[in-house]
Scaffold this motif. Structure first.
Motif, mmCIF file in Angstrom:
data_model
loop_
_atom_site.group_PDB
_atom_site.id
_atom_site.type_symbol
_atom_site.label_atom_id
_atom_site.label_comp_id
_atom_site.label_asym_id
_atom_site.label_seq_id
_atom_site.Cartn_x
_atom_site.Cartn_y
_atom_site.Cartn_z
ATOM 1 N N ASN A 20 0.813 -1.229 0.000
ATOM 2 C CA ASN A 20 0.000 0.000 0.000
ATOM 3 C C ASN A 20 0.844 1.275 0.000
ATOM 4 N N GLU A 21 2.021 1.168 -0.632
ATOM 5 C CA GLU A 21 2.865 2.356 -0.766
ATOM 6 C C GLU A 21 2.443 3.140 -2.005
ATOM 7 N N SER A 22 2.994 4.357 -2.115
ATOM 8 C CA SER A 22 2.849 5.106 -3.355
ATOM 9 C C SER A 22 3.863 4.543 -4.344
ATOM 10 N N SER A 23 3.495 4.478 -5.616
ATOM 11 C CA SER A 23 4.436 3.958 -6.621
ATOM 12 C C SER A 23 5.476 4.992 -7.021
ATOM 13 N N GLU A 24 5.226 6.260 -6.673
ATOM 14 C CA GLU A 24 6.125 7.328 -7.134
ATOM 15 C C GLU A 24 6.852 7.985 -5.970
ATOM 16 N N ASN A 25 8.080 8.402 -6.245
ATOM 17 C CA ASN A 25 8.814 9.207 -5.261
ATOM 18 C C ASN A 25 8.199 10.620 -5.231
ATOM 19 N N ALA A 201 5.270 8.900 1.732
ATOM 20 C CA ALA A 201 6.514 9.076 2.489
ATOM 21 C C ALA A 201 6.792 7.894 3.419
ATOM 22 N N ALA A 202 6.542 6.672 2.940
ATOM 23 C CA ALA A 202 6.725 5.497 3.800
ATOM 24 C C ALA A 202 8.163 5.393 4.319
ATOM 25 N N GLY A 203 9.117 5.826 3.499
ATOM 26 C CA GLY A 203 10.516 5.728 3.898
ATOM 27 C C GLY A 203 10.923 6.726 4.972
ATOM 28 N N ILE A 311 -4.538 -6.074 -3.046
ATOM 29 C CA ILE A 311 -3.746 -5.530 -4.157
ATOM 30 C C ILE A 311 -3.715 -4.005 -4.035
ATOM 31 N N THR A 312 -2.524 -3.440 -3.938
ATOM 32 C CA THR A 312 -2.391 -1.979 -3.895
ATOM 33 C C THR A 312 -2.730 -1.400 -5.264
ATOM 34 N N VAL A 313 -3.468 -0.296 -5.269
ATOM 35 C CA VAL A 313 -3.756 0.398 -6.527
ATOM 36 C C VAL A 313 -2.475 1.108 -6.959
ATOM 37 N N GLY A 314 -2.013 0.818 -8.169
ATOM 38 C CA GLY A 314 -0.775 1.429 -8.657
ATOM 39 C C GLY A 314 -1.036 2.580 -9.609
#
Ligand code: PMP
Length: 342
Positions: A20-25, A201-203, A311-314
């Motif tokens: 469930n992360e964002s696919s983009e930085n 901003a998971a990181g 499934i995470t939405v990408g």
């Protein structure tokens, strides 16, 4: 030593649609601001223990006062704080089944009984909650995507006025039933939020516990010292001041969630509507489907021995890849196993 179930998440592979992360930085403007913030940091000094600038930035972003805000190393850390303060061997944790696994982890550390009621069964939650040390539910729910409406949350708070209730709104940016505006009205309401999902901003590891000023004045002295590092404080402050840069991404995720829901339903897959940045599928053949997707290079969240996947939405192109893989799998004779009970 207590028996604790380990938290595990795959971090590398093909197309990562499992966490469930964002696919983009971050967008370039934000990255540039973070580089400048880095130049100004005194790495030799301990960070500001009171997180003054960060709390002010979050309060401005969320429409709260700084006195209502406590930052932590991810919302995980503030959830852990609440669970350790409010549960124990004679103070059960009450939550949904299923819900975010870390609630159980922290309650186990306290040797607290864990009472689970089926996700969405608000009457059962009211009943069980009356004897709880703490009630914690994610809304939208992870993993099902179920959203309780504001009136439903209010009814819960009303039914157990002396029990602290944490509503974990990690995914609420993708929905519209936040209780952030009602914190001062409900003395037993606590909300956790994160920058890991909609703000990509998971990181960074940054999350918040918010409640009435009175509640927060009692909790603040119990936090770990220097729980949010200097870089995360600076970066989080800069990020929150430009949070509107993420609005279009959030809208796109919601549009893509709807597109995937329609397409998966057309493929006769047992998918449920969701208010989060993921979709939940439950029914015969889903564990096998998760394996087939993995063979096709698409990593989704699976649970050993359970016929369910999340499934995470990408990004649109990633979702096209997913849909093509699903079409291939269902066309290649997976149909009997994949949608046997749909
Ligand atoms: N709550 C829920 C419901 C989650 O799904 C997650 C992360 N998967 C978290 C809290 C923790 O998020 P973080 O620690 O990154 O803020």
């Amino acid at each position: 030593m207590a028996e604790i179930e380990r938290y595990e998440a795959r971090q590398s592979g093909g197309l990562m649609l499992n966490a469930n992360e964002s696919s983009e930085n971050f967008p370039p403007e934000i990255l540039n601001g973070l580089h400048r913030a880095l130049d100004e940091l005194a790495f030799n000094r301990y960070p500001d223990d009171s997180c003054e600038a960060l709390h002010a930035a979050y309060a401005g972003y969320a429409g709260l006062t700084p006195g209502q805000v406590l930052a932590g190393n991810g919302s995980d850390a503030v959830l852990g704080l609440m669970i350790s303060l409010c549960t124990g061997s004679d103070k059960p944790l009450v939550t949904w089944d299923p819900d975010f696994s870390m609630y159980d982890y922290y309650a186990s550390l306290q040797k607290a009984p864990i009472v689970k009621v089926p996700a969405g069964d608000t009457e059962a939650l009211k009943e069980a909650g009356k004897n709880a040390g703490l009630v914690v539910i994610s809304n939208p729910n992870n993993p099902t995507g179920l959203v309780l409406s504001r009136p439903e949350i209010r009814a819960l708070l009303q039914a157990m006025p002396h029990v602290p209730v944490v509503v974990d709104e990690a995914y609420m940016d993708f929905s519209d039933q936040s209780m952030l505006g009602e914190l001062e009205q409900w003395p037993n309401l606590y909300i956790t939020r994160t920058l890991s999902k909609a703000l990509g901003a998971a990181g960074l590891r940054l999350g918040f516990l918010v409640s009435s000023e009175e509640n927060m004045a009692r909790i603040r002295p119990c936090k770990v010292p220097f729980g949010v590092n200097a870089f995360t404080q600076a970066a989080g402050t800069a990020l929150l001041q430009q949070a509107d840069q993420f609005d279009e991404r959030i809208r796109q995720t919601v549009r893509e969630r709807q597109r995937l829901l329609v397409s998966l339903t057309e493929l006769q897959l047992p998918v449920q509507p969701s208010g989060a940045n993921f979709l939940f599928l439950q029914g015969a053949g889903m564990e096998a489907l998760g394996q087939k997707l993995e063979e096709a290079g698409i990593i989704v969240r699976t649970w050993k021995g359970k016929d369910q996947i999340r499934i995470t939405v990408g990004l649109p192109a990633e979702n096209d890849w997913l849909l093509q893989a699903l079409r291939d799998v269902t066309a290649a004779g997976g149909k009997e196993t994949v949608n046997a009970d749909s």
